[in-house]
Enzyme design. Structure first.
Site, PDB file in Angstrom:
ATOM      1  N   SER A  82       0.840  -1.203   0.000  1.00  0.00           N
ATOM      2  CA  SER A  82       0.000   0.000   0.000  1.00  0.00           C
ATOM      3  C   SER A  82       0.870   1.246   0.000  1.00  0.00           C
ATOM      4  CB  SER A  82      -0.852  -0.015   1.271  1.00  0.00           C
ATOM      5  OG  SER A  82      -1.434   1.236   1.485  1.00  0.00           O
ATOM      6  N   TYR A 140      -2.178  -1.371  11.004  1.00  0.00           N
ATOM      7  CA  TYR A 140      -2.411  -1.912   9.653  1.00  0.00           C
ATOM      8  C   TYR A 140      -1.262  -1.521   8.728  1.00  0.00           C
ATOM      9  CZ  TYR A 140      -3.921  -1.987   4.817  1.00  0.00           C
ATOM     10  OH  TYR A 140      -3.951  -2.182   3.463  1.00  0.00           O
ATOM     11  N   LYS A 185       1.928  -3.799   6.625  1.00  0.00           N
ATOM     12  CA  LYS A 185       2.364  -3.740   5.215  1.00  0.00           C
ATOM     13  C   LYS A 185       3.860  -3.425   5.139  1.00  0.00           C
ATOM     14  CE  LYS A 185      -1.571  -4.651   3.380  1.00  0.00           C
ATOM     15  NZ  LYS A 185      -1.758  -6.025   2.884  1.00  0.00           N
TER      16      LYS A 185
END
Ligand code: NAD
Ligand code: UDP
Length: 338
Positions: free
Chosen positions: A124, A149, A153
């Protein structure tokens, strides 16, 4: 070539399965359905006319993975499976690290035991943090993430890069997505958020369809052309096609490759509201609210590398993104639920 798609019943995964099947690949889907509905795969089958072999399984479940890799001829894995709600990750960091990181470690271990070393990973733009420069190229240094979150990544990128470095037979492609929106042209597949949406476009479409009263715009005092946040919105079908190009890339020399998948164009939140109204003729009432913690002012890509090395460019514009998101929402006011 056959591809295992983890998280293949989800928003980006299901659209990618369509594009893979249409490009002639054999696909097997694994998903625990924690954030998706198996009906998405029935819709895929209706579009492509091909069966989608499906395993309801968890990437943390080593035995289940062993079984899939023993039964199926997997040559590459596209790894979408993961939890992705930013706010929830702040409340439940352990669950996010466990699911996303431990799950990926288990998957990768089973892959290598079965000699499968082609991996395409859903990363992302969040790994850039507050980006050092705009437009963001892959050379832009990774930054501080503002939530667990995002850290999953960023950490997984590091872990997968280290694994590739230690074993040069691995082909690891990290795809850094910008903001996927839109839906399949058929109007039968799209984003299906649980509860009240966190992301902008599903919120807009749910206001438009009358499920929510008004959009709250988080901040109108950013240093942008109209004060609202600017993002690089990309049609989910373009994003899906980027994965097909990445699969082709795995047929070349192994290595670590990192690509931004974005359009290179930034639209503000107000631009989205205005474009949505123009494309659909439906009004979207909104109110300004305070800034959302952790948000940045501006984020858009330079996707030149993906063009040069994958031969991929985003083709759909903002009007189609709005039209397609709306067609899906209007035809399926409750998503995949009847
Ligand atoms: P999604 O929630 O629709 O899809 C993820 C899928 O993974 C779901 O179907 C879910 O049921 C499944 N899943 C979750 N944990 C699992 C587990 N332990 N075992 C098996 N399946 C599991 O999300 P999406 O928008 O399609 O995102 C796909 C991937 O792309 C995710 O990794 C996400 O973090 C990443 N990503 C998404 C965006 C975005 O804005 N949508 C942006 C950047 C990156
Ligand atoms: N946004 C908003 N209202 C909402 C949801 C999002 O104003 O209900 C804004 C958000 O502040 C950001 C942009 O829309 O500027 C995109 O947010 P989204 O959550 O869709 O994606 P992000 O870029 O945070 O991953």
């Amino acid at each position: 070539m056959s591809i295992l798609v983890t998280g293949g019943a989800g928003f980006i995964g299901s659209h990618t399965v369509v594009e893979l099947q249409e490009a002639g690949y054999d696909v097997v889907v694994l998903d625990n359905l924690s954030n998706s509905n198996v009906k998405s795969l029935e819709r895929v089958e209706a579009i492509t006319g091909k069966k989608v072999p499906f395993y309801k399984a968890d990437i943390l479940d080593r035995e289940a993975l062993e079984e899939i890799f023993s039964k199926e001829t997997v040559e590459a894995v596209i790894h979408f499976a993961g939890l992705k709600a930013v706010g929830e990750s702040v409340q439940k960091p352990w669950e996010y690290y466990e699911n996303n990181i431990a799950g990926t470690l288990t998957l990768v271990d089973v892959m290598r035991k079965h000699g499968v070393k082609n991996l395409i990973f859903s990363s992302s733009a969040t790994v850039y943090g507050d980006p050092a420069f705009i437009p963001i190229t892959e050379q832009c240094p990774k930054g501080q993430c503002t939530n667990p979150y995002g850290w999953t990544k960023s950490m997984l990128e590091q872990i997968l890069s280290d694994i590739q470095k230690a074993d040069q037979e691995w082909n690891v492609i990290l795809l850094r997505y910008f903001n996927p929106i839109g839906a399949h042209k058929s109007g039968t597949m799209g984003e299906n958020p649980n509860g009240i949406p966190n992301n902008l476009m599903p919120y807009v479409t749910q206001v438009a369809v009358g499920k929510l009263k008004e959009l709250g715009i988080f901040g109108n005092d950013y240093d942008t052309h109209d004060g609202t946040g600017v993002r690089d919105f990309i049609h989910v079908v373009d994003l899906a096609k980027g994965h097909v190009k990445a699969v082709k890339k795995t047929e070349e020399k192994p290595g670590l490759k990192i690509y931004n998948l974005g359009t290179g164009v930034g639209y503000s939140v107000l631009d989205i509201v205005n474009n949505f109204e123009a494309a659909t003729g439906v009004k979207v009432p909104y109110v300004f609210k305070p800034r959302r913690p952790g948000d940045i002012a501006t984020c858009y890509s330079d996707a030149t590398l993906a063009k040069e090395e994958l031969g991929w460019v985003a083709e759909y514009g903002i009007r189609e993104m709005c039209e397609d998101a709306w067609r899906w929402q209007k035809n399926n006011p409750n998503g995949y639920d009847e």
